[in-house]
Design an enzyme around this catalytic site. Sequence first.
Site, PDB file in Angstrom:
ATOM      1  N   GLU B  45       1.090  -0.967  -0.417  1.00 11.98           N
ATOM      2  CA  GLU B  45       0.056  -0.045   0.130  1.00 11.98           C
ATOM      3  C   GLU B  45       0.653   1.302   0.268  1.00 11.98           C
ATOM      4  OE1 GLU B  45       0.036  -2.448   2.340  1.00 11.98           O
ATOM      5  OE2 GLU B  45      -0.007  -1.039   4.320  1.00 11.98           O
ATOM      6  N   ASN B  46       2.067   1.438   0.010  1.00 10.85           N
ATOM      7  CA  ASN B  46       3.035   2.408  -0.465  1.00 10.85           C
ATOM      8  C   ASN B  46       3.092   2.633  -1.682  1.00 10.85           C
ATOM      9  OD1 ASN B  46       4.826   0.075   0.241  1.00 10.85           O
ATOM     10  ND2 ASN B  46       6.452   1.156   0.075  1.00 10.85           N
TER      11      ASN B  46
END
Lengths: 234, 214
Positions: B45-46
């Site tokens: 998710e980064n």
Amino acid sequence: MNKLQSLENAIATIPDGAIIMVGGFGCPGTPFTLIDELVNQGQSRLTLIKNDANESGLGISKLIENGQVKKLITTHIGLNKSVVAMMNDGVIEVSFHPQGILAEKIRTAGAGSYGFLSDIGVDSEITDPRQLITWQGNTYKLEEALPAQFALLHAATADYFGNLVYRASAMNFNPLMAMAADQVIVESPRIQEPGSLAPASVHTPSAFVSSVVPLDQLGDAYGLMPGRVTDEVS
Amino acid sequence: MNTDRMLNRAAAEIASGQIVNLGIGLPTQLINYLPESVDVLIQSENGVLGAWKQASKETADAALIDAGGVYTTTREGSCFFDSAVSFAMIRRGKVDMSVMGAFEVDELGNLANWKIPGRFSPGIGGAMELAQKTPRIVILCSHNDKRGNPKILKRCTLPLTAKRCVSRIITDKAVMDVTKEGLLLREIAENIQLDDLLAQTGAELKVSDQLERF
């Protein structure tokens, strides 16, 4: 058009009590040099907006441990025992948001809008019932845009107009924050002449950027963290 | 606790063609247990779609980590994007499955993994959006906490991350599915007796007719 500025002068524009967005997810994309200068200059009562609190002794954790921060708006601080302890002791106020909601609040401010409707966490303890809006039979949460006075960012490459390019997972919140803050201060180890970046490769257009601070050298914080890589991977 | 057994079992959940998000901690390690033949896009998710195995000293790039802060590599066909795009992908249901940890999970599929009031509040991170919007949530956690208390409960006691979101729970001792009739025990670890497992579980378990060992 030339936005090159010295580290000292760029950070000196930040007053006590400022609301500051800081790019980065963990280390990648964190403007360590700009943060260290803010530690040196000692501005106080700051409100910081960052995905995480870095790790103890590193990045914004230095500002927090130094007592310069009154409030942190964030998503996850589980990798920073110092800041978790300071939060538990009431030394610093921490406001948690779901990560994508924090990103979208920043993006919304950067797009010149004031809020959006979401269903994330509508029935959880992070929602104040006053934020609930029923529209055409569905219940949503009103998420307000989150602007800031300053953004401190790290770009892999910049030209001195302020066109920015990020690398790999160092992009994260940087392009969103670039659009959402009034004054955007960017550090970069590669400053190029305007015209040398392919126009279609630019991630953040120069219009959003106020100051470009060249990094002559990258300190240890920009390298691989000791103990995090081994020769042999299982 | 036999984490190898857990991770091997959890790796079997991942099928070719999927987009999968792996939570901080044990779930991100799962990637090192995937057979090379599995053709999967790991969403971190980064801002990474197509994260691959943990980097070595030679391949590590300081600008490329997974969401747990571990230096990662990418597979062919990967791409990078900002955090708003990352969560647009998640909230729009483009991530097929998420494997995440838990403080507590209950027989309704309720999940608590972001806050232990007064003790440890690491924060929400991406968990709330992943839990609420990902079609399949697989929980990977120890069956009991460090004090031996069950994490699998009739009802969660901690603040919830999301309600009725969990499909399957994999622990060091069991594999359980959340069904309309409650928790169904599908698999039991080789080193534990059924009676002991039931005693170490805080919810009623229906035992599958085809109970298997893993």
